[in-house]
Design a protein around this motif. Structure first.
Motif, PDB file in Angstrom:
ATOM      1  N   THR A 119       0.844  -1.190   0.000  1.00 19.22           N
ATOM      2  CA  THR A 119       0.000   0.000   0.000  1.00 19.22           C
ATOM      3  C   THR A 119       0.880   1.241   0.000  1.00 19.22           C
ATOM      4  O   THR A 119       1.813   1.355   0.804  1.00 19.22           O
ATOM      5  CB  THR A 119      -0.911   0.022   1.243  1.00 19.22           C
ATOM      6  OG1 THR A 119      -1.664  -1.192   1.279  1.00 19.22           O
ATOM      7  CG2 THR A 119      -1.852   1.207   1.208  1.00 19.22           C
ATOM      8  N   ASP A 120       0.607   2.165  -0.904  1.00 21.93           N
ATOM      9  CA  ASP A 120       1.374   3.410  -1.015  1.00 21.93           C
ATOM     10  C   ASP A 120       1.143   4.271   0.228  1.00 21.93           C
ATOM     11  O   ASP A 120       0.022   4.660   0.530  1.00 21.93           O
ATOM     12  CB  ASP A 120       0.934   4.174  -2.266  1.00 21.93           C
ATOM     13  CG  ASP A 120       1.851   5.352  -2.583  1.00 21.93           C
ATOM     14  OD1 ASP A 120       2.450   5.915  -1.645  1.00 21.93           O
ATOM     15  OD2 ASP A 120       1.961   5.707  -3.763  1.00 21.93           O
ATOM     16  N   ILE A 121       2.232   4.548   0.975  1.00 20.54           N
ATOM     17  CA  ILE A 121       2.133   5.392   2.173  1.00 20.54           C
ATOM     18  C   ILE A 121       3.063   6.601   2.060  1.00 20.54           C
ATOM     19  O   ILE A 121       3.504   7.149   3.074  1.00 20.54           O
ATOM     20  CB  ILE A 121       2.472   4.589   3.447  1.00 20.54           C
ATOM     21  CG1 ILE A 121       3.897   4.025   3.364  1.00 20.54           C
ATOM     22  CG2 ILE A 121       1.472   3.474   3.682  1.00 20.54           C
ATOM     23  CD1 ILE A 121       4.425   3.510   4.690  1.00 20.54           C
ATOM     24  N   GLU A 122       3.377   7.003   0.822  1.00 19.82           N
ATOM     25  CA  GLU A 122       4.353   8.076   0.630  1.00 19.82           C
ATOM     26  C   GLU A 122       3.963   9.344   1.379  1.00 19.82           C
ATOM     27  O   GLU A 122       4.812   9.966   2.043  1.00 19.82           O
ATOM     28  CB  GLU A 122       4.518   8.374  -0.862  1.00 19.82           C
ATOM     29  CG  GLU A 122       5.560   9.435  -1.183  1.00 19.82           C
ATOM     30  CD  GLU A 122       6.983   8.993  -0.816  1.00 19.82           C
ATOM     31  OE1 GLU A 122       7.840   9.881  -0.616  1.00 19.82           O
ATOM     32  OE2 GLU A 122       7.222   7.775  -0.737  1.00 19.82           O
ATOM     33  N   GLN A 123       2.721   9.745   1.301  1.00 21.43           N
ATOM     34  CA  GLN A 123       2.309  10.986   1.968  1.00 21.43           C
ATOM     35  C   GLN A 123       2.406  10.858   3.481  1.00 21.43           C
ATOM     36  O   GLN A 123       2.892  11.763   4.166  1.00 21.43           O
ATOM     37  CB  GLN A 123       0.881  11.357   1.547  1.00 21.43           C
ATOM     38  CG  GLN A 123       0.746  11.731   0.076  1.00 21.43           C
ATOM     39  CD  GLN A 123       1.712  12.823  -0.330  1.00 21.43           C
ATOM     40  OE1 GLN A 123       1.865  13.835   0.374  1.00 21.43           O
ATOM     41  NE2 GLN A 123       2.374  12.636  -1.463  1.00 21.43           N
ATOM     42  N   GLU A 124       1.947   9.707   4.017  1.00 21.88           N
ATOM     43  CA  GLU A 124       2.061   9.507   5.464  1.00 21.88           C
ATOM     44  C   GLU A 124       3.526   9.474   5.888  1.00 21.88           C
ATOM     45  O   GLU A 124       3.889  10.038   6.928  1.00 21.88           O
ATOM     46  CB  GLU A 124       1.387   8.193   5.876  1.00 21.88           C
ATOM     47  CG  GLU A 124      -0.110   8.157   5.628  1.00 21.88           C
ATOM     48  CD  GLU A 124      -0.458   7.590   4.274  1.00 21.88           C
ATOM     49  OE1 GLU A 124      -1.514   6.955   4.165  1.00 21.88           O
ATOM     50  OE2 GLU A 124       0.338   7.766   3.325  1.00 21.88           O
ATOM     51  N   TRP A 125       4.379   8.820   5.061  1.00 26.12           N
ATOM     52  CA  TRP A 125       5.801   8.748   5.398  1.00 26.12           C
ATOM     53  C   TRP A 125       6.416  10.144   5.400  1.00 26.12           C
ATOM     54  O   TRP A 125       7.213  10.479   6.288  1.00 26.12           O
ATOM     55  CB  TRP A 125       6.529   7.857   4.391  1.00 26.12           C
ATOM     56  CG  TRP A 125       7.975   7.649   4.740  1.00 26.12           C
ATOM     57  CD1 TRP A 125       8.500   6.670   5.520  1.00 26.12           C
ATOM     58  CD2 TRP A 125       9.069   8.476   4.337  1.00 26.12           C
ATOM     59  NE1 TRP A 125       9.866   6.830   5.630  1.00 26.12           N
ATOM     60  CE2 TRP A 125      10.245   7.928   4.916  1.00 26.12           C
ATOM     61  CE3 TRP A 125       9.183   9.619   3.550  1.00 26.12           C
ATOM     62  CZ2 TRP A 125      11.501   8.488   4.716  1.00 26.12           C
ATOM     63  CZ3 TRP A 125      10.439  10.182   3.360  1.00 26.12           C
ATOM     64  CH2 TRP A 125      11.577   9.621   3.939  1.00 26.12           C
ATOM     65  N   ARG A 126       6.077  10.958   4.426  1.00 26.70           N
ATOM     66  CA  ARG A 126       6.639  12.315   4.366  1.00 26.70           C
ATOM     67  C   ARG A 126       6.202  13.146   5.566  1.00 26.70           C
ATOM     68  O   ARG A 126       6.994  13.921   6.124  1.00 26.70           O
ATOM     69  CB  ARG A 126       6.225  13.006   3.065  1.00 26.70           C
ATOM     70  CG  ARG A 126       6.963  12.488   1.843  1.00 26.70           C
ATOM     71  CD  ARG A 126       6.565  13.238   0.575  1.00 26.70           C
ATOM     72  NE  ARG A 126       7.308  12.766  -0.570  1.00 26.70           N
ATOM     73  CZ  ARG A 126       8.517  13.220  -0.932  1.00 26.70           C
ATOM     74  NH1 ARG A 126       9.094  14.166  -0.200  1.00 26.70           N
ATOM     75  NH2 ARG A 126       9.134  12.740  -2.000  1.00 26.70           N
ATOM     76  N   ARG A 127       4.935  13.005   5.964  1.00 31.43           N
ATOM     77  CA  ARG A 127       4.475  13.755   7.138  1.00 31.43           C
ATOM     78  C   ARG A 127       5.246  13.330   8.387  1.00 31.43           C
ATOM     79  O   ARG A 127       5.666  14.178   9.185  1.00 31.43           O
ATOM     80  CB  ARG A 127       2.972  13.547   7.339  1.00 31.43           C
ATOM     81  CG  ARG A 127       2.103  14.344   6.386  1.00 31.43           C
ATOM     82  CD  ARG A 127       0.665  14.373   6.857  1.00 31.43           C
ATOM     83  NE  ARG A 127       0.064  13.047   6.837  1.00 31.43           N
ATOM     84  CZ  ARG A 127      -0.598  12.545   5.796  1.00 31.43           C
ATOM     85  NH1 ARG A 127      -0.712  13.264   4.683  1.00 31.43           N
ATOM     86  NH2 ARG A 127      -1.145  11.349   5.855  1.00 31.43           N
ATOM     87  N   GLU A 128       5.446  12.012   8.555  1.00 32.82           N
ATOM     88  CA  GLU A 128       6.185  11.529   9.718  1.00 32.82           C
ATOM     89  C   GLU A 128       7.652  11.932   9.645  1.00 32.82           C
ATOM     90  O   GLU A 128       8.268  12.294  10.662  1.00 32.82           O
ATOM     91  CB  GLU A 128       6.058  10.003   9.805  1.00 32.82           C
ATOM     92  CG  GLU A 128       6.806   9.360  10.959  1.00 32.82           C
ATOM     93  CD  GLU A 128       6.324   9.827  12.318  1.00 32.82           C
ATOM     94  OE1 GLU A 128       7.102   9.677  13.290  1.00 32.82           O
ATOM     95  OE2 GLU A 128       5.186  10.334  12.417  1.00 32.82           O
ATOM     96  N   HIS A 129       8.208  11.865   8.436  1.00 35.91           N
ATOM     97  CA  HIS A 129       9.607  12.266   8.236  1.00 35.91           C
ATOM     98  C   HIS A 129       9.786  13.746   8.580  1.00 35.91           C
ATOM     99  O   HIS A 129      10.759  14.124   9.262  1.00 35.91           O
ATOM    100  CB  HIS A 129       9.982  12.006   6.782  1.00 35.91           C
ATOM    101  CG  HIS A 129      11.421  12.272   6.455  1.00 35.91           C
ATOM    102  ND1 HIS A 129      12.452  11.682   7.128  1.00 35.91           N
ATOM    103  CD2 HIS A 129      11.996  13.082   5.518  1.00 35.91           C
ATOM    104  CE1 HIS A 129      13.602  12.097   6.629  1.00 35.91           C
ATOM    105  NE2 HIS A 129      13.356  12.951   5.654  1.00 35.91           N
ATOM    106  N   ARG A 130       8.867  14.560   8.136  1.00 35.47           N
ATOM    107  CA  ARG A 130       8.938  15.999   8.440  1.00 35.47           C
ATOM    108  C   ARG A 130       8.848  16.228   9.940  1.00 35.47           C
ATOM    109  O   ARG A 130       9.612  17.026  10.509  1.00 35.47           O
ATOM    110  CB  ARG A 130       7.799  16.731   7.721  1.00 35.47           C
ATOM    111  CG  ARG A 130       7.691  18.208   8.067  1.00 35.47           C
ATOM    112  CD  ARG A 130       6.501  18.847   7.363  1.00 35.47           C
ATOM    113  NE  ARG A 130       6.355  20.228   7.742  1.00 35.47           N
ATOM    114  CZ  ARG A 130       5.738  20.646   8.840  1.00 35.47           C
ATOM    115  NH1 ARG A 130       5.209  19.752   9.679  1.00 35.47           N
ATOM    116  NH2 ARG A 130       5.656  21.933   9.121  1.00 35.47           N
ATOM    117  N   ARG A 131       7.940  15.516  10.601  1.00 37.69           N
ATOM    118  CA  ARG A 131       7.788  15.691  12.046  1.00 37.69           C
ATOM    119  C   ARG A 131       9.074  15.306  12.773  1.00 37.69           C
ATOM    120  O   ARG A 131       9.526  16.017  13.681  1.00 37.69           O
ATOM    121  CB  ARG A 131       6.624  14.840  12.556  1.00 37.69           C
ATOM    122  CG  ARG A 131       6.319  15.037  14.038  1.00 37.69           C
ATOM    123  CD  ARG A 131       5.379  13.973  14.560  1.00 37.69           C
ATOM    124  NE  ARG A 131       5.969  12.651  14.492  1.00 37.69           N
ATOM    125  CZ  ARG A 131       6.877  12.197  15.360  1.00 37.69           C
ATOM    126  NH1 ARG A 131       7.311  12.962  16.343  1.00 37.69           N
ATOM    127  NH2 ARG A 131       7.352  10.973  15.241  1.00 37.69           N
TER     128      ARG A 131
END
Length: 689
Positions: A251-263
Motif C-alpha cells: 500500500t502506497d504510504i508516501e504521503q504519510e511517510w513524508r508527514r512523519e519524516h517531516r515531524r
C-alpha cells in the motif's frame, strides 16, 4: 489380591476397579492421602506413591485448583464432574505436556472421609474438534482478508511457502512496470531501492522461517522512475497445520511517510537547538540532523562580515560545521573561504534564496561553490546540491550546503522546503546564539588588540598564543607581553587579572602598562619589579588582584644565555631542553599581587643558565587547571607534552601544547615561549596567534 498398600472402603472392594478401562483412584483421610490407583490410572499417570498426601504425590500438577475441588467434595459431600478439563503434568509415555480429561469426584461412605476419582482421557477428541474449529476460523479469516485487500490495497500478491511468487500480480505490474517474467522468482527485489534490497530480503527470509506475519516498509521504483514508500503486509495461509502459501499486499504510504519524516526532522532540529547555546555547536547539531535523514553531506558557513561588506567586495565565510554519511569522506569542520562578488554563492546570499542544482553523479557545476567543496562533491559521486541562505532577524547570517550522493534520489523541492522549515523552526534559538557569537567576536577582537606583538630579537625566537574561553562571551584578564630593553635584554611577562568581564580587561591593561614603566624605569631584578608592582596596585588598582611571571633573558658571557625570573602567585615557568628533559622553575615563587600592606617582604628572584636549543615557556593557568583536579596533575601533563615537542619548531611547539593538552575550556589561556637557537644556529622568527 489387592496391594496391601491399597485399602478397602465402605462396602466397595478396590480390586473391582483393577481392570476398569478408565482411571480410578481413592483419596482418604483428613491428610488427603492417595490410598488406591488402578492399572489404567498407573498407565496414564505413572506410579504415584501410595500413602502420600495427594498434593505431594501430584506435585507436578499445574492446575492446583483441582485440589480445592477435592477438599470441597470431602467437606460438603456434593459430587463434582468436569468435562474436557486440562491436566498439565508429567506423563510417563510422553513427558511433560497438557492433556484433557473428563472426570468425577465422589465422596465414599464410611467412618473416615474418602473420595473416589474416576477419569477418562479425551485429548484426541478435543484436538480434533479444535483443529476443525481452527480450520473454520482460518477459512473465515482468509475470506475476510481477501475481501479486505480487494478494496483497500493497490498491490496483492501470492507466493508459495518458500516465498516465490506463484501467479502474476496486476497491481505490481501497474505500479512498478515489472512484467510477470521479471517479477517471478526473486526478480521483484530489483524494483526495490538499492539501499533497501539487502535488509528487505533478510527480513522476508526471517518471516518465512518463523511462519509469522510480515510487516515492512520499502521503497519501490514506480513506472515514472521515482521511488515511493510502500507498506508491505503478508500472512501465511495454513491447511492442516502446514503453510501452503503466503498472501500479501503493498500500500502506497508516501504521503504519510513524508508527514512523519517531516515531524521527526523538525523535532530533531528543536532538540538540537534546545540542548545547546553555542552557535557552532548548535549549527553542528543541525547538520547532524540533516545527515543522513535528508542529505549525505552537509556544510554550514557563517558570514561574519556580511553586514559591513562594501559593495563589490569578495564575501568571507567561516565554515563552522560539516557532516557526512559514515562511508563518505568528511570535509574539515573549520576553515575560511572567500567568494568572488559575482560567484553563484555570493549571488545566492544576496538574493536570500536557495540555489538548487541536480547534475550527473560526480559532475557538479563549476564556479558555484569553492574548489574544495566542488572536489568533495565529485569524489563523493554527488548528484545534487542545495545552497540555502539562513536568514536570522532579517539578515543572512549563515549558509547551509547539502548534497545527495550515489543512487539516492536527488534532493527535491520538497526537501529544500523541509530544510528551510528546519532552520525557520530554530530561528529564535539561532538568533540568541548568533548575538552571543557576535559579542564573543567583539570581545575577542578587543582582547587581541590589547596583546603586544612579540619583538624581533636577534639570536632568539619568540612565539605567543592566546585562546579565549569558549564558555563565555566576555573578555578575560589573561595577558602576555614582551619587549627589548636598551641593553639588548629581552623581557617576557605573562599574567592573569582576576575576573572574566570588562573590569578584568581594564585591570589587565593597567597592569601591563604599569609593569612596562617599572621595568624601564630602572635596572633591577624581576623580583624587585614585582614587589614595586604590588605596591603600585595598592594605589592604582586597590580592589584588584593578579598573578604574574616575569622573565629577563640576556647574554651571560662565556656561560651563554641567562634567564632571570620571578613569579607572583602564578604557575611556574617551564624550561625545556632539546633532549626532552623538562624543569619547572620554582625557585622564585612569591605571593599574589594585590595583597598591599598584607605582604611587605622582598620578592625573590632566581637565575638559570639557558643551554643552546632550549625553550622557556610562560603560560596562564587555563593551560593546566581542570575542575576537581590538583594543579600538580596539570603540570605533569604539561611537562610530558613539552618534552615530546622539544625539537619541534617553536610555533609547532606552542600549537602542539594547545592541541594535545586536555584543557577544561572554561577559562582563557595564554602562553609566550622563547627559543634559544642551537650552537651555530641563527635566530629568527617571531610568531603570534
Amino acid at each position: 489380591m489387592v496391594d496391601d498398600r491399597q485399602e478397602g472402603d465402605g462396602g466397595i472392594a478396590p480390586e473391582a476397579f483393577d481392570a476398569a478401562p478408565v482411571s480410578v483412584a481413592v483419596i482418604r483421610g483428613p491428610e488427603r492421602r492417595l490410598a488406591y490407583t488402578n492399572l489404567a490410572f498407573r498407565a496414564t499417570f505413572g506410579e504415584r506413591p501410595i500413602g502420600e498426601p495427594v498434593r505431594h504425590a501430584f506435585r507436578d500438577l499445574v492446575q492446583h485448583d483441582y485440589f480445592d475441588l477435592l477438599d470441597r467434595v470431602l467437606a460438603d459431600g456434593e459430587p463434582v464432574t468436569l468435562a474436557e478439563a486440562p491436566v498439565s503434568l508429567f506423563f510417563p509415555d510422553t513427558g511433560y505436556e497438557q492433556r484433557f480429561f473428563s472426570f468425577s469426584l465422589t465422596r465414599l461412605p464410611g467412618d473416615e472421609p474418602a473420595v473416589l476419582a474416576v477419569g477418562v482421557d479425551v485429548s484426541g477428541s478435543v484436538d480434533t474438534a479444535r483443529r476443525a474449529d481452527a480450520a473454520d476460523e482460518q477459512r473465515r479469516a482468509l475470506r475476510r482478508f481477501q475481501s479486505l485487500i480487494r478494496v483497500s490495497a493497490e498491490i496483492v500478491w501470492v507466493t508459495d511457502p518458500a516465498g516465490y511468487p506463484v501467479e502474476p500480480s496486476p497491481g505490481w505490474e501497474r505500479v512498478t512496470g515489472q512484467s510477470w517474467e521479471r517479477f517471478r522468482g526473486r526478480g521483484w527485489q530489483r524494483a526495490l531501492h538499492p539501499e533497501d534490497r539487502e535488509e528487505t530480503a533478510r527480513s522476508w527470509e526471517r518471516a518465512l522461517a518463523q511462519a509469522r506475519p510480515w510487516r515492512y516498509v520499502v521503497r519501490l521504483r514506480t513506472v515514472e522512475g521515482d521511488y515511493r514508500h510502500f507498506q508491505v503486509n503478508a500472512a501465511p495461509v495454513y491447511e492442516n497445520g502446514v503453510v501452503v502459501e503466503w498472501v500479501g499486499t503493498c500500500t502506497d504510504i508516501e504521503q504519510e511517510w513524508r508527514r512523519e519524516h517531516r515531524r521527526r526532522l523538525l523535532d530533531g532540529a528543536g532538540a538540537a537547538t534546545a540542548e545547546r547555546t553555542g552557535l557552532r555547536e548548535m549549527l553542528g547539531a543541525l547538520a547532524d540532523v540533516l545527515v543522513p535523514a535528508l542529505a549525505d553531506g552537509c556544510g554550514v558557513h557563517l558570514l561574519p562580515d556580511y553586514i559591513d561588506r562594501p559593495a563589490g567586495a569578495p564575501l568571507l565565510t567561516e565554515r563552522v560545521a560539516t557532516a557526512a554519511r559514515p562511508d563518505l569522506p568528511r570535509q574539515p569542520p573549520f576553515g575560511r573561504e572567500w567568494y568572488a562578488a559575482d560567484s553563484g554563492f555570493t549571488r545566492a546570499v544576496q538574493r536570500s534564496r536557495p540555489l538548487h542544482h541536480t547534475f550527473p553523479p560526480g559532475r557538479p557545476p563549476a564556479g558555484m561553490l569553492p574548489q574544495g567543496t566542488t572536489e568533495w562533491l565529485a569524489a563523493a559521486n554527488a548528484n545534487s546540491v542545495v545552497l540555502m541562505p539562513v536568514t536570522v532577524d532579517g539578515t543572512v547570517a549563515a549558509v547551509v550546503t547539502a548534497a545527495v550522493c550515489g543512487e539516492r534520489e536527488p534532493l527535491s523541492r520538497e526537501d529544500v522546503d523541509l530544510m528551510r522549515q528546519m532552520f525557520d523552526h530554530a530561528h529564535d534559538a539561532l538568533s540568541s546564539a548568533i548575538e552571543y557569537h557576535r559579542t564573543q567576536r567583539v570581545a575577542l577582537a578587543l582582547q587581541h588588540s590589547l596583546l603586544a606583538e612579540p619583538p624581533v630579537v636577534p639570536g632568539l625566537e619568540i612565539a605567543a598564543r592566546y585562546r579565549a574561553s569558549p564558555a563565555t562571551a566576555e573578555v578575560g584578564g589573561d595577558w602576555y607581553d614582551s619587549f627589548v630593553l636598551p641593553d639588548g635584554a629581552a623581557v617576557l611577562a605573562i599574567g592573569d587579572a582576576t575576573g572574566h568581564d570588562l573590569a578584568a580587561t581594564v585591570a589587565m591593561s593597567q597592569l601591563r602598562n604599569i609593569l612596562r614603566s617599572l621595568i624601564v624605569d630602572r635596572q633591577e631584578c624581576p623580583g624587585d619589579v614585582l614587589r614595586r608592582l604590588n605596591i603600585a596596585m595598592e594605589t592604582l588598582i586597590p580592589e584588584g588582584s593578579a598573578t604574574c611571571a616575569l622573565a629577563r633573558v640576556a647574554d651571560g658571557g662565556p656561560d651563554g644565555m641567562r634567564l632571570d625570573y620571578a613569579v607572583a602567585g602564578h604557575p611556574p615557568p617551564v624550561l625545556v631542553c632539546p633532549d626532552g628533559s623538562v624543569d619547572l622553575l620554582e625557585d622564585a615563587a612569591n605571593p599574589l599581587l594585590g595583597l598591599g600592606p598584607l605582604f611587605d617582604e622582598p620578592y625573590h628572584s632566581a637565575q638559570v643558565r639557558l643551554p643552546p636549543g632550549c625553550t622557556v615557556l610562560l603560560y596562564t593557568d587555563g593551560l593546566v587547571e581542570r575542575p576537581g583536579e590538583h594543579l600538580d596533575k596539570g603540570l605533569e601533563r604539561l611537562c610530558e607534552q613539552a618534552g615530546r615537542f622539544a625539537r619541534r619548531p617553536l610555533p609547532a611547539f606552542c600549537d602542539g601544547l594547545l592541541t594535545r593538552l586536555p584543557t577544561a575550556g572554561i577559562d582563557d589561556l595564554a602562553m609566550i615561549a622563547l627559543r634559544v637557537p642551537p650552537d651555530g644556529g641563527e635566530a629568527i622568527g617571531v610568531a603570534r596567534s
